[in-house]
Design a protein around this motif. Structure first.
Motif, PDB file in Angstrom:
ATOM      1  N   VAL A  53       0.857  -1.190   0.000  1.00 55.56           N
ATOM      2  CA  VAL A  53       0.000   0.000   0.000  1.00 55.56           C
ATOM      3  C   VAL A  53       0.887   1.231   0.000  1.00 55.56           C
ATOM      4  CG1 VAL A  53      -1.770   1.312   1.216  1.00 55.56           C
ATOM      5  CG2 VAL A  53      -1.823  -1.191   1.286  1.00 55.56           C
ATOM      6  N   GLY A  54       0.669   2.101  -0.968  1.00 51.72           N
ATOM      7  CA  GLY A  54       1.387   3.370  -1.026  1.00 51.72           C
ATOM      8  C   GLY A  54       0.394   4.486  -1.283  1.00 51.72           C
ATOM      9  N   THR A  55       0.249   5.375  -0.321  1.00 51.88           N
ATOM     10  CA  THR A  55      -0.678   6.506  -0.481  1.00 51.88           C
ATOM     11  C   THR A  55       0.113   7.785  -0.235  1.00 51.88           C
ATOM     12  OG1 THR A  55      -1.400   6.216   1.838  1.00 51.88           O
ATOM     13  CG2 THR A  55      -2.756   5.204   0.126  1.00 51.88           C
ATOM     14  N   TRP A  56       0.645   8.321  -1.319  1.00 51.85           N
ATOM     15  CA  TRP A  56       1.495   9.496  -1.273  1.00 51.85           C
ATOM     16  C   TRP A  56       0.794  10.683  -1.939  1.00 51.85           C
ATOM     17  CZ3 TRP A  56       7.209   7.812  -2.693  1.00 51.85           C
ATOM     18  CH2 TRP A  56       7.695   6.977  -1.671  1.00 51.85           C
ATOM     19  N   VAL A  57       1.470  11.822  -1.914  1.00 54.75           N
ATOM     20  CA  VAL A  57       0.953  13.061  -2.492  1.00 54.75           C
ATOM     21  C   VAL A  57       2.008  13.643  -3.426  1.00 54.75           C
ATOM     22  CG1 VAL A  57       0.188  15.423  -2.004  1.00 54.75           C
ATOM     23  CG2 VAL A  57      -0.459  13.550  -0.452  1.00 54.75           C
ATOM     24  N   ARG A  58       1.562  14.055  -4.593  1.00 49.57           N
ATOM     25  CA  ARG A  58       2.447  14.778  -5.508  1.00 49.57           C
ATOM     26  C   ARG A  58       1.698  15.994  -6.059  1.00 49.57           C
ATOM     27  NH1 ARG A  58       5.823  12.238  -3.403  1.00 49.57           N
ATOM     28  NH2 ARG A  58       7.523  11.010  -4.326  1.00 49.57           N
ATOM     29  N   PRO A  59       2.292  17.199  -5.940  1.00 44.33           N
ATOM     30  CA  PRO A  59       1.651  18.404  -6.464  1.00 44.33           C
ATOM     31  C   PRO A  59       1.905  18.570  -7.955  1.00 44.33           C
ATOM     32  CG  PRO A  59       3.706  19.003  -5.435  1.00 44.33           C
ATOM     33  CD  PRO A  59       3.555  17.506  -5.243  1.00 44.33           C
ATOM     34  N   ALA A  65      -3.441  10.974  -2.537  1.00 45.22           N
ATOM     35  CA  ALA A  65      -4.033  10.803  -1.215  1.00 45.22           C
ATOM     36  C   ALA A  65      -4.246  12.167  -0.565  1.00 45.22           C
ATOM     37  CB  ALA A  65      -3.132   9.939  -0.347  1.00 45.22           C
ATOM     38  N   ALA A  66      -5.018  12.177   0.504  1.00 43.77           N
ATOM     39  CA  ALA A  66      -5.248  13.429   1.233  1.00 43.77           C
ATOM     40  C   ALA A  66      -3.977  13.874   1.949  1.00 43.77           C
ATOM     41  CB  ALA A  66      -6.385  13.252   2.226  1.00 43.77           C
ATOM     42  N   GLU A  67      -3.186  12.887   2.423  1.00 47.69           N
ATOM     43  CA  GLU A  67      -1.909  13.181   3.051  1.00 47.69           C
ATOM     44  C   GLU A  67      -0.970  12.006   2.820  1.00 47.69           C
ATOM     45  OE1 GLU A  67      -2.555  13.701   7.206  1.00 47.69           O
ATOM     46  OE2 GLU A  67      -3.128  11.625   7.563  1.00 47.69           O
ATOM     47  N   ARG A  68       0.311  12.293   2.886  1.00 44.39           N
ATOM     48  CA  ARG A  68       1.304  11.248   2.660  1.00 44.39           C
ATOM     49  C   ARG A  68       1.426  10.361   3.883  1.00 44.39           C
ATOM     50  NH1 ARG A  68       6.532   9.379   2.787  1.00 44.39           N
ATOM     51  NH2 ARG A  68       7.713   9.250   0.825  1.00 44.39           N
ATOM     52  N   ARG A  69       1.312   9.067   3.666  1.00 47.71           N
ATOM     53  CA  ARG A  69       1.493   8.100   4.746  1.00 47.71           C
ATOM     54  C   ARG A  69       2.632   7.150   4.375  1.00 47.71           C
ATOM     55  NH1 ARG A  69      -4.868   6.399   5.809  1.00 47.71           N
ATOM     56  NH2 ARG A  69      -5.610   8.497   6.393  1.00 47.71           N
ATOM     57  N   PRO A  70       3.286   6.557   5.386  1.00 49.08           N
ATOM     58  CA  PRO A  70       4.375   5.624   5.071  1.00 49.08           C
ATOM     59  C   PRO A  70       3.870   4.443   4.248  1.00 49.08           C
ATOM     60  CG  PRO A  70       4.427   6.248   7.396  1.00 49.08           C
ATOM     61  CD  PRO A  70       3.139   6.782   6.840  1.00 49.08           C
ATOM     62  N   ALA A  71       4.615   4.096   3.226  1.00 48.34           N
ATOM     63  CA  ALA A  71       4.262   2.945   2.405  1.00 48.34           C
ATOM     64  C   ALA A  71       4.520   1.656   3.191  1.00 48.34           C
ATOM     65  CB  ALA A  71       5.068   2.946   1.115  1.00 48.34           C
ATOM     66  N   THR A  72       3.724   0.623   2.905  1.00 47.13           N
ATOM     67  CA  THR A  72       3.847  -0.630   3.644  1.00 47.13           C
ATOM     68  C   THR A  72       3.815  -1.826   2.700  1.00 47.13           C
ATOM     69  OG1 THR A  72       1.446  -0.786   3.984  1.00 47.13           O
ATOM     70  CG2 THR A  72       2.732   0.296   5.714  1.00 47.13           C
ATOM     71  N   VAL A  73       4.440  -2.897   3.146  1.00 46.21           N
ATOM     72  CA  VAL A  73       4.295  -4.215   2.529  1.00 46.21           C
ATOM     73  C   VAL A  73       3.756  -5.133   3.614  1.00 46.21           C
ATOM     74  CG1 VAL A  73       5.483  -6.202   1.508  1.00 46.21           C
ATOM     75  CG2 VAL A  73       6.121  -3.874   0.836  1.00 46.21           C
ATOM     76  N   VAL A  74       2.614  -5.776   3.349  1.00 43.26           N
ATOM     77  CA  VAL A  74       1.936  -6.593   4.354  1.00 43.26           C
ATOM     78  C   VAL A  74       1.877  -8.037   3.868  1.00 43.26           C
ATOM     79  CG1 VAL A  74      -0.151  -6.914   5.727  1.00 43.26           C
ATOM     80  CG2 VAL A  74       0.543  -4.605   5.037  1.00 43.26           C
TER      81      VAL A  74
END
Length: 405
Positions: free
Chosen positions: A176-182, A269-278
């Motif tokens: 899961v990767g939920t990042w932000v790019r302008p 995403a609304a805000e950048r969160r740390p990417a994870t591997v589950v």
């Protein structure tokens, strides 16, 4: 814990010369790494290569972290790699350049007798990957690819955990990767956000560039590193930014070992969160936050968090130069599975736009960025259920309407 640049075993008799190609933007991080290695007597920054002259610019001034000049006064500047190789080929070349330049630049450096640290993604097509492998074999030089998580002790621990059977039978490996790019992210270079440029493949998108680490790490944990380890790739590519490439995508990979690797990725995403591997198994679950080198484990034994350091990939390459039997942490051969995914992205139909009613723009001017409604939850659902956006019910993934005839 930080990145380790300490040598493994005794140091070399001669300090290797290192040149960094592409020193603005992300290239500055490579300059910092070389500076740290130089301070430890492990390397010397002999040259920098960039179309823009470096001597006399801010790069020669003390860096913001207080570590001193990024480019020492005795380092030479060259406008292009050919000029450097014709004058004084270094021992190691670090390439931090646009994706579509990776193959010609890496090949030129290898043929000149240099070892190479090549930024990810490896190259722009699977055919180029095959060609690069041939150059490595023909020259006998080493080529490390900059998938930084391959140096992570936490990723190593996760792989050991999976192999130990503590999680039981693995059911899914999710990312899961939920990042932000302008907007400015795509305005920074002509190739940014492009699938091709002037007829040349670029393949710049969320799957293949900013969140490529999530995909490559998940594949490695699932035991897939070679091209032949990937038997199927199911993609759903979308974009909310006005770009050619994808910025919100799901990837579902079936491996030759029968495992499913599923990634839900977005730059909206609304805000950048740390990417994870589950990793989910019949007897437990483990979550890797690879940006922080942290691993959370939940099994019948209880819950624990493992924090580790990270092996710097340039330091790893320098150590491997002294030991012919040493294996690189991320040798170019170990990126074949990722390249199979990149090739699927390259040859897939163009990404579809996310419907405007599902996108909210936040901010103004070049700082503005799109937010796709509930995208974090849908990306998590992809990783948890091992299925693409359409199968988990993401509203933007509904089949496109077919015009009446």
């Amino acid at each position: 814990m930080g990145v380790s640049t300490e040598p493994v075993g005794p140091g070399p008799a001669d300090v290797p010369d290192v040149a960094v190609v592409g020193v603005h933007g992300h290239g500055a991080s490579h300059l910092r790494t070389v500076r740290a290695l130089a301070a430890a007597g492990r390397a010397r920054l002999s040259a920098v290569v960039d179309p823009r002259p470096v001597a006399g610019t801010a790069l020669t001034a003390p860096d913001a972290d207080g570590g001193g000049p990024l480019v020492p006064a005795d380092a030479r500047w060259y406008p292009d790699l050919d000029a450097l190789l014709a004058d004084a080929p270094p021992d190691v070349v670090v390439l931090s350049t646009p994706i579509h330049t990776h193959l010609p630049l890496a090949s030129a450096a290898l043929r000149a007798g240099c070892d190479v640290l090549l930024e990810k993604p490896t190259v722009a097509t699977l055919a180029e990957h095959v060609e690069l492998l041939e150059v490595v074999r023909a020259t006998g030089r080493r080529c490390q690819v900059g998938f930084q998580t391959f140096g992570s002790g936490a990723a190593d621990e996760l792989a050991r955990l999976v192999a130990s059977g503590e999680l039981g039978d693995v059911t899914t490996v999710g990312a899961v990767g939920t990042w932000v790019r302008p907007r400015s992210y795509y305005a920074r270079a002509a190739w940014a956000g492009r699938r091709s440029l002037d007829g040349v493949p670029v393949v710049d998108g969320v799957v293949t560039n900013p969140l490529a680490h999530a995909v490559a790490t998940a594949l490695k944990v699932a035991g897939a590193t070679r091209v032949e380890d990937v038997t199927a790739v199911d993609l759903e590519l979308f974009h909310a930014h006005p770009i050619e490439a994808d910025d919100t995508s799901s990837v579902v990979v079936t491996t030759a070992g029968g495992r499913t690797v599923a990634a839900g990725l977005t730059l909206c995403a609304a805000e950048r969160r740390p990417a994870t591997v589950v990793v989910r198994g019949t007897a437990g679950e483990a979550t890797l936050r690879y940006e922080r080198d942290e691993l959370d484990v939940r099994t019948a034994r209880g819950t624990r968090t493992i924090r580790t350091g990270r092996r710097d990939l340039l330091a790893d390459l320098l150590d491997a130069r002294r030991d012919p039997a040493a294996r690189l942490r991320c040798d170019v051969t170990a990126t074949g599975a990722f390249m199979a995914v990149l090739e699927a992205v390259r040859t897939a139909p163009d990404p579809r736009p996310v419907p405007e009613e599902l996108v909210t723009w936040v901010g103004a001017g070049q700082d503005a960025h799109p937010v796709v409604a509930d995208v974090e939850a849908w990306c998590a659902a992809v990783a948890e259920r091992g299925a693409g956006f359409g199968a988990v019910g993401a509203p933007w993934a509904a089949p496109a309407a077919v015009p009446a005839t």
